[in-house]
Structure formats: structure tokens, C-alpha cells
Design a protein around this motif. Structure first.
Motif, PDB file in Angstrom:
ATOM      1  N   ARG B 256       0.983  -1.176  -0.051  1.00 19.57           N
ATOM      2  CA  ARG B 256      -0.093  -0.015   0.086  1.00 19.57           C
ATOM      3  C   ARG B 256       0.999   1.271  -0.010  1.00 19.57           C
ATOM      4  NH1 ARG B 256      -5.734   0.776   1.219  1.00 19.57           N
ATOM      5  NH2 ARG B 256      -5.810  -1.455   1.460  1.00 19.57           N
ATOM      6  N   LEU B 257       1.890   1.257   0.943  1.00 22.01           N
ATOM      7  CA  LEU B 257       3.235   2.490   0.650  1.00 22.01           C
ATOM      8  C   LEU B 257       3.657   2.588  -0.858  1.00 22.01           C
ATOM      9  CD1 LEU B 257       4.899   2.181   4.230  1.00 22.01           C
ATOM     10  CD2 LEU B 257       2.684   3.545   3.534  1.00 22.01           C
ATOM     11  N   GLU B 258       3.808   1.311  -1.221  1.00 21.22           N
ATOM     12  CA  GLU B 258       4.317   1.477  -2.490  1.00 21.22           C
ATOM     13  C   GLU B 258       3.380   2.163  -3.511  1.00 21.22           C
ATOM     14  OE1 GLU B 258       7.271  -0.135  -3.695  1.00 21.22           O
ATOM     15  OE2 GLU B 258       6.722   0.788  -5.545  1.00 21.22           O
ATOM     16  N   LEU B 260       0.877   4.205  -2.715  1.00 22.54           N
ATOM     17  CA  LEU B 260       0.898   5.486  -2.231  1.00 22.54           C
ATOM     18  C   LEU B 260       1.877   6.376  -2.828  1.00 22.54           C
ATOM     19  CD1 LEU B 260      -0.961   5.233   1.023  1.00 22.54           C
ATOM     20  CD2 LEU B 260      -2.099   6.372  -0.699  1.00 22.54           C
ATOM     21  N   LEU B 263       1.411   7.283  -6.539  1.00 19.34           N
ATOM     22  CA  LEU B 263       0.747   8.712  -6.610  1.00 19.34           C
ATOM     23  C   LEU B 263       1.337   9.707  -6.261  1.00 19.34           C
ATOM     24  CD1 LEU B 263      -2.680   7.162  -4.875  1.00 19.34           C
ATOM     25  CD2 LEU B 263      -2.018   7.153  -7.239  1.00 19.34           C
ATOM     26  N   LEU B 264       2.258   9.852  -5.265  1.00 16.49           N
ATOM     27  CA  LEU B 264       3.049  10.915  -4.970  1.00 16.49           C
ATOM     28  C   LEU B 264       4.010  11.260  -5.979  1.00 16.49           C
ATOM     29  CD1 LEU B 264       4.082  10.715  -1.159  1.00 16.49           C
ATOM     30  CD2 LEU B 264       2.140  12.142  -2.097  1.00 16.49           C
ATOM     31  N   ASP B 268      -0.766  12.398  -8.365  1.00 16.30           N
ATOM     32  CA  ASP B 268      -2.108  12.208  -8.792  1.00 16.30           C
ATOM     33  C   ASP B 268      -2.943  12.641  -7.532  1.00 16.30           C
ATOM     34  OD1 ASP B 268      -4.498  11.176  -9.471  1.00 16.30           O
ATOM     35  OD2 ASP B 268      -3.525   9.264 -10.491  1.00 16.30           O
ATOM     36  N   LEU B 272      -5.055  10.255  -4.754  1.00 14.18           N
ATOM     37  CA  LEU B 272      -4.652  10.512  -3.735  1.00 14.18           C
ATOM     38  C   LEU B 272      -5.818  10.847  -2.766  1.00 14.18           C
ATOM     39  CD1 LEU B 272      -2.236  10.256  -1.635  1.00 14.18           C
ATOM     40  CD2 LEU B 272      -1.571  12.660  -2.272  1.00 14.18           C
ATOM     41  N   ALA B 275      -8.045   8.056  -2.072  1.00 15.48           N
ATOM     42  CA  ALA B 275      -7.382   6.819  -0.932  1.00 15.48           C
ATOM     43  C   ALA B 275      -7.331   7.730   0.460  1.00 15.48           C
ATOM     44  CB  ALA B 275      -5.882   6.725  -1.336  1.00 15.48           C
ATOM     45  N   LEU B 276      -7.212   8.663   0.730  1.00 16.80           N
ATOM     46  CA  LEU B 276      -7.158   9.275   1.892  1.00 16.80           C
ATOM     47  C   LEU B 276      -8.657   9.461   2.612  1.00 16.80           C
ATOM     48  CD1 LEU B 276      -4.414  12.406   1.841  1.00 16.80           C
ATOM     49  CD2 LEU B 276      -4.160   9.898   2.019  1.00 16.80           C
TER      50      LEU B 276
END
Lengths: 287, 287
Positions: B256-258, B260, B263-264, B268, B272, B275-276
Motif C-alpha cells: 500500500r505504501l508502494e 501511495l 501516486l505522490l 495524482d 490520492l 485513498a485518503l
């Protein structure tokens, strides 16, 4: 001297949790200071009137006669705000912003403020809440908290000294560092933790957990995930603005979880205790 | 009826934060109940005497005449404790444990207790603190909190009903699920968050941050890392015992960190924010 430490007229651009709390703190510390607020969203304007804050219909109207202009708007509004300020700012007015990242704010100010850059002091009060909106504002939100000032070498020493004294008069502890130092440090102290907490909370859906399951969470989980209750738009903007530093931290964290996963996999209790002890000792030094 | 809901003599094996808090809660709710404690570490024995708790010199001495035996020791002691209990347990005494993982406790009980397995009810009170030791015990630590009971089908319905009523009498809400369901759920609700918080806190050293840097942390960071202040030994044992479920969660979190991070990387904002928002909505449903 009070006249050197305070301001006569403060223009607040943006009236959310941070702007609203600052207004209440200023009102309490310096009752004679005239506060004028502008916020493009009208929701907080009745709140402003209720607290004796003048309401302006535009940025230009808000900053007329102000000796301090406070940008308490989201960073995404800064480009337009600095452009507008560049044509309406009084010749001796100071400008501060309260954004959570400082590199971009300083760069935008540099593009638009010309010689007024000497009177611009980027600030980051280290306070906040997962709640947003002036309705949650508190006069003591900044009380006893650090405020990071990140002026570059174009900032006038007099402007810096005045802004520093003003924050201290509001009960804050001021700390100075460069904007890049700030953004690197707060990627670790704030931005990446938010992203990790958001990521971890979202996992509950992927795992198919129900509201009943989540209601069994203990205080540790509630603390760990509290910051995932923050505004998605606000945090997306902060994370994107600081994505170089945040992205580097995510990489490091992934690597660290990989190593810890390997310790679990081979049941290496000794190494695991050592890794947890390093963390525990660091955490024990904090409040 | 009080006699059905309470116990006359309770033996407490282990007197740390959890055992001590339970002792205070029992003392308050049922002042006539005789409490006897055994802990191999003598540090908490003066605390026990001060609170009117009898001090035993051995497990065998503690459980003599007890109608309830409470294992509040670390899971690493359970093998030896169950072995010892198997030879000294009274014929009608109930046994509960308070460990944070339930699969192993149930398996050890199965190996040692023979027919007494019918009188064993595994329990997990969802309460605690990053502090440890009886000195931090609080009579209200469990008040209003859930207690998960994970009996298997060999547990006697009468024993289960009695333990359930007893926890409710102490002000807790009881919830039942299987031991594997418990361990899977609490890998998410407690164990993996602890490992992630420990991992994140340890990163401060790798980044070369000073105590002064860390002192600038806001309330969000302090909440997020609070559970990294827990006992390294205690948490190493919990994490190792539940390493299959915790390891799987670490894998998911890394993935999941991958995502996100990607996206950073491509800025995007829309994805993002989405997701948040998913995370924020889940968190908003909790306390």
C-alpha cells in the motif's frame, strides 16, 4: 514595548481551524487589535462576526490598512494570493503564512513580492487537530507550542524580530531553520506519519473488517490512527507539495518493515527486542 | 445471584500493569473476595501487600483453594505455568488467561490441562497502556472496555457463563470469537500498529535527528508513536507469537505504501484524495 510587539490591524486570509484559532488568540492577547478576515467560503463568516472580527469581501479589502497580513489559507491558494497581494500590499505591512510546508510558500513569495520579500516571514505553528473549520477553533491551540520561522537571507532582521516577538507574546516558542530543513524535518515529524496512518486505516476495508470489528480497537489503535481523521484535501496538498521528502521516507519505511518482517519470519527474538528497544528509548524521551 | 457471578478466592499469577489493575478492580467490585498473587519478580510484592493482596511463594501456594486462577503473566511463561497448574489445580477451579494472543495459550492449555480444559476460558481484555508494572495499575483500566473470550468447543457452557458474568460485573463488555479469529483481528487492531510505530520511531536515529528536532513534534506525531513506548520484550513476544498474521499485514502495508508512493511520484491528486478519503471515513466512525 507593546507597540513594537503587537500590530494595530491584522488581516487574516483564510478562516479555518488555524486562522480561527489564531484570531481567538490575538483577540485574547491584544483586545485592541482590529482583525479583518477574508475567506472565499462564506461558512465561517457568521463565526467571524460573532467573535468581533470584521469581514472583508476580498483580499484587497481585507489588507487595506493592515500592518500584518496572515495567510492562513490552503497552500493551493497561495499562487493567486501572492499575485493579488503583490499589487495591494501596503509599503510597510509584514506578511506571514502558516502553511505546513515552507519551500513552496517561500518560492511563490519570491516570484511575486519583489522588494516586499524583505517583509515576508514564513511561519509554521506546530499545532492542529484532525478537525477542521473555524467552528473547532480554540484560543489556546498555539499556547506553549513551537512556531518554526523559515526566513531566507532576504528577510529584514527588523521584520523577523517583530514577528518573533509577536509569536512569543501569543505564548509560542519560536525556532528558526531554513525552509528545506523544515520540509525535511516535518516530512518525518508530520507528513509521512499522516500518510502511513491513512494507509493503515484504509487496510480495514481491504481486510473486510466490519464496524463491529473496528469498535473492538483499544486506545493504542485509536491513538495510532487518529491523524487519519484529518482532511483528505488538506493532506493531499501537503503530501504532494513535500513529495520528494515524504517519498524518500516511505522508501525507508518499506525497507525497515521488510527487515522487521524477516526478523519475525526467522523468529529472531534477540534482534527484534534490540530494534524495539531502540524505538522505545527514542519515544521515552518525548512527551 | 452474587455467589454465581463472583469468586471467593482468586489466584493471580503475574502482577504487572494488567494483573495489578485487575486486582484493584476486583477489590473494588467484590471487597470480600480473597486475592492471592504470585509473581517470580519480587518487585511488585510490596505493592501487593499494600493493597491487601496475599503474597504466595509459588504457583502451587497461590492456587490452593482458589476458585478462579488468572494467568496475567507474559505468554513466554505459559508453558511452564500450564505444566505446573496441571498438577495442582483444584477440581472445580476455573482458569482464565489475559494474554494478547490466544492461539498459543489455547494450544498450551490443551496440551496440559486434560479434562480441566473444560474449565479454561481464554480472555483478552482490550485495555492497556504503554506503561508497565503494577505501580501503574488503575482500578478503572478495564472499565467499559471489551473483553474478548475465545473458548473452543471443549469449554463448559457453565464455566463460560460464569466468566462472562464476572467480567460484566467488573464493568466490561464481553465478546466471543474463536482464537484464530481473535489473532487475525488483533494483528490488525493492535500488533501490526505497534510494529509500525516502533519501526517509524526508530527511523529518527537513522535520519540523524536530535532530541531538539524531536521536541518539535506536534500532537499528531506523539499520538502516532505513543505505542512505540511499550515494553520491547512484551511486544517482541506478542509479535513473534502472532507472526503469521502480523507478517501478512506488513506485506500488505508495504504494498500500500508502494502504491501511495507512486501516486505522490506522479502527483495524482485525485487518486490520492480518494485513498485518503476512504481512510478518513473509516476513522471517523471510531472514537
Amino acid at each position: 514595548l507593546p507597540t513594537e510587539r503587537t500590530f494595530q490591524r491584522i488581516a487574516l486570509i483564510g478562516l479555518g481551524l488555524i486562522g480561527g484559532s489564531l484570531a481567538l488568540a490575538v483577540r485574547k492577547a491584544t483586545p485592541l487589535c482590529i482583525l479583518t478576515a477574508y475567506d472565499p467560503a462564506p461558512a465561517s463568516m457568521p463565526w467571524a462576526r460573532h467573535h468581533g472580527i470584521e469581514v472583508a469581501a476580498s483580499v484587497a479589502e481585507a489588507v487595506v490598512a493592515a500592518d500584518l497580513v496572515v495567510l492562513a489559507a490552503p497552500l493551493s491558494a497561495f499562487h493567486d494570493l501572492f499575485e493579488e497581494l503583490s499589487s495591494v500590499l501596503l509599503e510597510d505591512a509584514l506578511v506571514i503564512d502558516l502553511a505546513s510546508t515552507k519551500n513552496t510558500a517561500l518560492q511563490l513569495a519570491s516570484s511575486w513580492l519583489d522588494e516586499a520579500i524583505a517583509r515576508y516571514i514564513p511561519c509554521h505553528p506546530i499545532a492542529g487537530s484532525e478537525r477542521s473549520g473555524a467552528g473547532h477553533a480554540r484560543a489556546d491551540l498555539f499556547s506553549g507550542r513551537p512556531v518554526i520561522l523559515t526566513p531566507d537571507d532576504r528577510a529584514s532582521p527588523a521584520a523577523l524580530a517583530r514577528v518573533r516577538s509577536w509569536w512569543q507574546m501569543l505564548g509560542c516558542k519560536t525556532v528558526e531553520m531554513s525552509a528545506p530543513e523544515h520540509d525535511r524535518l516535518f516530512a518525518y515529524l508530520s507528513h509521512a506519519p499522516h500518510l502511513i496512518a491513512f494507509a493503515y486505516m484504509a487496510e480495514a476495508n481491504a481486510l473486510g473488517l466490519s464496524g463491529q470489528d473496528l469498535a473492538l480497537a483499544g486506545p493504542g489503535f485509536l491513538d495510532f490512527t487518529r491523524i487519519a481523521g484529518g482532511s483528505p484535501e488538506l493532506w493531499a496538498d501537503i503530501l504532494l507539495d513535500n513529495r520528494a521528502f515524504v517519498g524518500a521516507l516511505l522508501q525507508r519505511q518499506k525497507k525497515r518493515l521488510e527487515v522487521l518482517g524477516q526478523l519475525l519470519g526467522r523468529a529472531d527474538r534477540e534482534e527484534l527486542v534490540e530494534a524495539l528497544t531502540e524505538a522505545r528509548d527514542l519515544r521515552a524521551g518525548l512527551a
